[in-house]
Write an enzyme that holds these catalytic residues in place. Structure first.
Site, PDB file in Angstrom:
ATOM      1  N   LEU A 117      -2.950 -59.800   7.785  1.00 46.33           N
ATOM      2  CA  LEU A 117      -3.785 -60.102   8.948  1.00 46.33           C
ATOM      3  C   LEU A 117      -5.126 -59.369   8.883  1.00 46.33           C
ATOM      4  O   LEU A 117      -5.211 -58.246   8.394  1.00 46.33           O
ATOM      5  CB  LEU A 117      -3.043 -59.717  10.235  1.00 46.33           C
ATOM      6  CG  LEU A 117      -1.679 -60.396  10.432  1.00 46.33           C
ATOM      7  CD1 LEU A 117      -1.022 -59.910  11.731  1.00 46.33           C
ATOM      8  CD2 LEU A 117      -1.795 -61.921  10.419  1.00 46.33           C
ATOM      9  N   HIS A 153      -7.708 -63.316  12.162  1.00 45.35           N
ATOM     10  CA  HIS A 153      -6.443 -63.531  12.876  1.00 45.35           C
ATOM     11  C   HIS A 153      -6.482 -62.865  14.259  1.00 45.35           C
ATOM     12  O   HIS A 153      -5.973 -63.401  15.241  1.00 45.35           O
ATOM     13  CB  HIS A 153      -5.273 -62.927  12.083  1.00 45.35           C
ATOM     14  CG  HIS A 153      -5.011 -63.592  10.764  1.00 45.35           C
ATOM     15  ND1 HIS A 153      -5.181 -62.937   9.570  1.00 45.35           N
ATOM     16  CD2 HIS A 153      -4.592 -64.840  10.452  1.00 45.35           C
ATOM     17  CE1 HIS A 153      -4.860 -63.754   8.579  1.00 45.35           C
ATOM     18  NE2 HIS A 153      -4.506 -64.919   9.082  1.00 45.35           N
ATOM     19  N   GLN A 200       3.149 -74.749   0.285  1.00 44.54           N
ATOM     20  CA  GLN A 200       1.716 -75.087   0.238  1.00 44.54           C
ATOM     21  C   GLN A 200       1.007 -74.476  -0.959  1.00 44.54           C
ATOM     22  O   GLN A 200      -0.211 -74.523  -1.047  1.00 44.54           O
ATOM     23  CB  GLN A 200       1.039 -74.723   1.554  1.00 44.54           C
ATOM     24  CG  GLN A 200       0.923 -73.244   1.863  1.00 44.54           C
ATOM     25  CD  GLN A 200       0.426 -73.009   3.285  1.00 44.54           C
ATOM     26  OE1 GLN A 200       1.155 -73.193   4.234  1.00 44.54           O
ATOM     27  NE2 GLN A 200      -0.826 -72.601   3.433  1.00 44.54           N
ATOM     28  N   GLN A 257     -11.564 -72.044  12.203  1.00 52.24           N
ATOM     29  CA  GLN A 257     -12.484 -73.071  11.692  1.00 52.24           C
ATOM     30  C   GLN A 257     -12.721 -72.921  10.184  1.00 52.24           C
ATOM     31  O   GLN A 257     -13.078 -73.868   9.499  1.00 52.24           O
ATOM     32  CB  GLN A 257     -13.794 -72.953  12.487  1.00 52.24           C
ATOM     33  CG  GLN A 257     -15.053 -73.416  11.819  1.00 52.24           C
ATOM     34  CD  GLN A 257     -15.401 -74.867  12.153  1.00 52.24           C
ATOM     35  OE1 GLN A 257     -14.935 -75.419  13.141  1.00 52.24           O
ATOM     36  NE2 GLN A 257     -16.214 -75.466  11.314  1.00 52.24           N
ATOM     37  N   ASP A 316     -10.644 -72.747   7.876  1.00 46.64           N
ATOM     38  CA  ASP A 316      -9.779 -73.724   7.204  1.00 46.64           C
ATOM     39  C   ASP A 316      -9.991 -75.080   7.870  1.00 46.64           C
ATOM     40  O   ASP A 316      -9.068 -75.658   8.458  1.00 46.64           O
ATOM     41  CB  ASP A 316      -8.317 -73.280   7.313  1.00 46.64           C
ATOM     42  CG  ASP A 316      -8.101 -71.928   6.656  1.00 46.64           C
ATOM     43  OD1 ASP A 316      -8.429 -71.788   5.468  1.00 46.64           O
ATOM     44  OD2 ASP A 316      -7.632 -71.008   7.339  1.00 46.64           O
ATOM     45  N   SER A 334     -11.040 -63.466   5.133  1.00 47.59           N
ATOM     46  CA  SER A 334      -9.923 -64.203   4.526  1.00 47.59           C
ATOM     47  C   SER A 334      -8.970 -63.173   3.942  1.00 47.59           C
ATOM     48  O   SER A 334      -9.402 -62.125   3.449  1.00 47.59           O
ATOM     49  CB  SER A 334     -10.450 -65.098   3.405  1.00 47.59           C
ATOM     50  OG  SER A 334      -9.401 -65.468   2.533  1.00 47.59           O
ATOM     51  N   SER A 335      -7.677 -63.505   3.969  1.00 44.88           N
ATOM     52  CA  SER A 335      -6.692 -62.594   3.359  1.00 44.88           C
ATOM     53  C   SER A 335      -6.990 -62.410   1.880  1.00 44.88           C
ATOM     54  O   SER A 335      -6.677 -61.378   1.295  1.00 44.88           O
ATOM     55  CB  SER A 335      -5.279 -63.154   3.530  1.00 44.88           C
ATOM     56  OG  SER A 335      -5.016 -63.347   4.894  1.00 44.88           O
TER      57      SER A 335
HETATM   58  O1  PAF Z   1      -3.497 -70.986   7.622  1.00 46.71           O
HETATM   59  C1  PAF Z   1      -2.404 -70.493   7.279  1.00 46.71           C
HETATM   60  O2  PAF Z   1      -2.199 -69.281   7.287  1.00 46.71           O
HETATM   61  C2  PAF Z   1      -1.271 -71.426   6.851  1.00 46.71           C
HETATM   62  O3  PAF Z   1      -1.790 -72.542   6.195  1.00 46.71           O
HETATM   63  C3  PAF Z   1      -0.351 -71.831   8.019  1.00 46.71           C
HETATM   64  C4  PAF Z   1      -1.111 -72.614   9.073  1.00 46.71           C
HETATM   65  C5  PAF Z   1       0.279 -70.608   8.647  1.00 46.71           C
HETATM   66  C6  PAF Z   1       0.777 -72.752   7.517  1.00 46.71           C
HETATM   67  O4  PAF Z   1       1.587 -72.118   6.577  1.00 46.71           O
END
Ligand code: PAF
Length: 284
Positions: free
Chosen positions: A34, A38, A62, A149, A151, A186-187
């Site tokens: 985080l 976030h 994903q 936004q 993403d 971003s992480s």
């Molecule tokens: O944006 C993210 O962190 C991920 O794509 C999500 C929305 C938690 C889905 O795994």
């Protein structure tokens, strides 16, 4: 006190009574590691809802076979401490079998909006996102869910998912939070070495440049050529894509961007093995 929920049973036990008494539930789905981005989603949720639930699940569906699933940053203690400090009441921390039980199947296929941009470079990525988000929405049953936004394509895919499945949840898209030099939080930024971290600011600067060119009525094809060339001249980078799309359906645009065109510049670029994305609406 931050309560950790591990299972569907835990979620039901804690959230069903709140829902029954009419408390609105805000939900922030994350993959952990985080950061301030976030934090802004959590703050928006806390502002608009009686109860906020944050989930952390690094969703294997994903990630493609050659992507960074195994080295994706995992910082459980600092995540916990931040959520505690933000006075979030619930953290949902499902295992993979809780997320995807053997009998879990989702009758949903991401449509054309998932085919462009990140969907092209990362086949299957948005299908994986949609499956995780659909499952999380079913478990948590939030009134509102908060996405960044940064993403942008993900937010469009999630809005489609909600619409197609008629899910009773509102998708709230919150502004991108940036470092002082413009780099979007971003992480993955923590992967960058000092040299690449300095170079990374050029990603946002290229978007600002594209916006300026569009405002000077430069056709999209020329903007794309100018920005692509600039990245080719910058050896730290390997450009994955840069383009200008209709932000409603994500199809690539051509010609001039008028004040009425719903245009957005989208970029993904590698610095070493780290892939960063960003975007900027051109006339919003
Ligand atoms: O944006 C993210 O962190 C991920 O794509 C999500 C929305 C938690 C889905 O795994």
């Amino acid at each position: 006190m931050l309560e950790i929920l591990y299972s569907q049973a835990d979620v039901h036990q804690h959230l069903a009574p709140l829902r029954a008494q009419g408390s609105s539930i805000g939900f922030v789905p994350t993959m952990g590691a985080l950061h301030i981005g976030h934090q802004s989603l959590v703050e928006a949720s806390k502002h608009e809802n009686a109860v906020t639930v944050v989930s952390i699940f690094v969703n294997p569906r994903q990630f493609g076979p050659n992507e960074d699933l195994s080295r994706y940053p995992r910082t459980p203690q600092t995540d916990y401490d931040l959520l505690h400090e933000l006075e979030v009441p619930y953290l949902f921390l499902p295992s993979e079998s809780e997320m995807y039980p053997a009998d879990f199947a989702i009758d949903y296929q991401v449509g054309d909006k998932g085919k462009h941009w990140c969907g092209k470079s990362r086949p299957g990525h948005f299908q994986g996102v949609a499956e995780a988000v659909a499952r999380l929405f079913t478990l948590i049953q939030p009134d509102k869910a908060y996405f960044g936004q940064k993403d942008f394509q993900q937010t469009v895919i999630v809005q489609d998912l909600i619409h197609t499945l008629s899910l009773p949840v509102k998708c709230v898209v919150c502004p991108t939070i940036r470092e002082p030099d413009g780099l979007a939080f971003s992480s993955r930024n923590r992967y960058l070495n000092a040299k690449d971290r300095t170079a990374a600011a050029f990603i946002y600067h290229s978007l600002l440049w594209a916006k300026e060119l569009a405002e000077r009525e430069t056709p999209v094809e020329s903007i794309v050529q100018i920005i692509t060339q600039a990245f080719e001249n910058y050896p730290a980078f390997r450009l994955d894509y840069f383009g200008i799309a209709n932000r409603n359906n994500l199809t690539p645009l051509t010609g001039n961007v008028t004040p009425e065109t719903p245009a957005i510049a989208l970029i993904a670029a590698y610095l070493g093995n780290t892939r960063l994305i960003d975007n900027l609406p051109l006339n919003a």
